[in-house]
Design a protein around this motif. Structure first.
Motif, mmCIF file in Angstrom:
data_model
loop_
_atom_site.group_PDB
_atom_site.id
_atom_site.type_symbol
_atom_site.label_atom_id
_atom_site.label_comp_id
_atom_site.label_asym_id
_atom_site.label_seq_id
_atom_site.Cartn_x
_atom_site.Cartn_y
_atom_site.Cartn_z
ATOM 1 N N SER A 130 0.828 -1.215 0.000
ATOM 2 C CA SER A 130 0.000 0.000 0.000
ATOM 3 C C SER A 130 0.856 1.257 0.000
ATOM 4 O O SER A 130 0.554 2.219 -0.710
ATOM 5 N N ARG A 131 1.950 1.269 0.755
ATOM 6 C CA ARG A 131 2.843 2.444 0.760
ATOM 7 C C ARG A 131 3.512 2.621 -0.601
ATOM 8 O O ARG A 131 3.629 3.727 -1.114
ATOM 9 N N PHE A 132 3.947 1.513 -1.180
ATOM 10 C CA PHE A 132 4.586 1.558 -2.495
ATOM 11 C C PHE A 132 3.617 2.101 -3.542
ATOM 12 O O PHE A 132 3.966 2.972 -4.342
ATOM 13 N N THR A 133 2.391 1.599 -3.519
ATOM 14 C CA THR A 133 1.380 2.028 -4.480
ATOM 15 C C THR A 133 1.063 3.508 -4.302
ATOM 16 O O THR A 133 0.915 4.247 -5.285
ATOM 17 N N GLN A 134 0.982 3.974 -3.060
ATOM 18 C CA GLN A 134 0.718 5.393 -2.799
ATOM 19 C C GLN A 134 1.841 6.251 -3.372
ATOM 20 O O GLN A 134 1.588 7.262 -4.033
ATOM 21 N N ARG A 135 3.089 5.864 -3.130
ATOM 22 C CA ARG A 135 4.223 6.635 -3.665
ATOM 23 C C ARG A 135 4.224 6.618 -5.188
ATOM 24 O O ARG A 135 4.554 7.611 -5.833
ATOM 25 N N LEU A 136 3.859 5.496 -5.768
ATOM 26 C CA LEU A 136 3.788 5.392 -7.230
ATOM 27 C C LEU A 136 2.721 6.329 -7.792
ATOM 28 O O LEU A 136 2.957 7.024 -8.791
ATOM 29 N N GLN A 137 1.576 6.379 -7.143
ATOM 30 C CA GLN A 137 0.508 7.284 -7.590
ATOM 31 C C GLN A 137 0.930 8.737 -7.476
ATOM 32 O O GLN A 137 0.629 9.555 -8.351
ATOM 33 N N GLU A 138 1.637 9.073 -6.413
ATOM 34 C CA GLU A 138 2.132 10.444 -6.238
ATOM 35 C C GLU A 138 3.119 10.804 -7.336
ATOM 36 O O GLU A 138 3.091 11.909 -7.896
ATOM 37 N N LYS A 139 3.972 9.876 -7.669
ATOM 38 C CA LYS A 139 4.950 10.115 -8.728
ATOM 39 C C LYS A 139 4.273 10.267 -10.075
ATOM 40 O O LYS A 139 4.625 11.135 -10.868
ATOM 41 N N ALA A 140 3.274 9.420 -10.341
ATOM 42 C CA ALA A 140 2.531 9.513 -11.593
ATOM 43 C C ALA A 140 1.806 10.855 -11.693
ATOM 44 O O ALA A 140 1.764 11.460 -12.766
ATOM 45 N N ALA A 141 1.296 11.360 -10.574
ATOM 46 C CA ALA A 141 0.607 12.649 -10.571
ATOM 47 C C ALA A 141 1.580 13.774 -10.916
ATOM 48 O O ALA A 141 1.235 14.715 -11.614
ATOM 49 N N GLN A 142 2.818 13.657 -10.427
ATOM 50 C CA GLN A 142 3.838 14.664 -10.748
ATOM 51 C C GLN A 142 4.150 14.676 -12.236
ATOM 52 O O GLN A 142 4.460 15.704 -12.808
ATOM 53 N N ALA A 143 4.045 13.511 -12.850
ATOM 54 C CA ALA A 143 4.335 13.406 -14.283
ATOM 55 C C ALA A 143 3.128 13.776 -15.124
ATOM 56 O O ALA A 143 3.200 13.781 -16.353
ATOM 57 N N GLY A 144 1.998 14.046 -14.458
ATOM 58 C CA GLY A 144 0.787 14.425 -15.176
ATOM 59 C C GLY A 144 0.004 13.238 -15.712
ATOM 60 O O GLY A 144 -0.808 13.375 -16.601
ATOM 61 N N ASN A 145 0.255 12.067 -15.162
ATOM 62 C CA ASN A 145 -0.479 10.853 -15.611
ATOM 63 C C ASN A 145 -1.760 10.657 -14.842
ATOM 64 O O ASN A 145 -1.902 10.668 -13.730
#
Length: 145
Positions: free
Chosen positions: A130-145
């Motif tokens: 769950s922590r990994f997935t949250q960080r991945l979503q945050e990173k994707a948001a930074q990339a505009g995905n």
């Protein structure tokens, strides 16, 4: 009873898996968009061998992880010294040789009917999904995905 946690992992854990090489595992099939691979010999691709090593580690570790845990690869240092044609069977054997917190180090070897085709080391890290997935979503948001 819940699954055991990482604390029950110990050096010396060994696991093996087998794979019969199919056309989809060969160099020309790795990625059609990469034209450099198209005219290469139809042998087990190094990328597929590495993926198979990772799969073998994942399956070997599965009984020792909680439902919330997974492992991710962090480093690969593996040779690929002999070709394997379609139809041959490859056996990957992994042995846990180091544990440093959530970092795991494996000695790995792949063999086919002709002998060793690759060997080396592979590092994995235990993650909370769950922590990994949250960080991945945050990173994707930074990339505009």
């Amino acid at each position: 009873m819940s699954n055991p946690t990482c604390a029950t992992l110990s050096i010396g854990l060994c696991h093996s898996e087998t794979l019969t090489v199919a056309a989809r595992h060969t160099v020309p099939e790795v990625e059609p968009a990469w034209p450099g691979f198209a005219d290469m010999p139809p042998v087990l691709a190094t990328a597929m061998m590495i993926g198979f090593v990772e799969q073998t580690c994942i399956e070997g570790l599965r009984p020792f992880l909680s439902a919330e845990q997974r492992t991710v690869g962090t480093h690969v240092d593996v040779s690929h010294i002999a070709p394997t044609p379609v139809g041959m069977t490859v056996t990957a054997t992994v042995e846990l040789i180091g544990i440093e917190g959530k970092a795991l180090l494996f000695k790995v070897q792949c063999r086919d009917e002709g002998g060793v085709i690759g060997e080396g080391t592979h590092r994995r890290a235990i993650i909370d999904l769950s922590r990994f997935t949250q960080r991945l979503q945050e990173k994707a948001a930074q990339a505009g995905n």
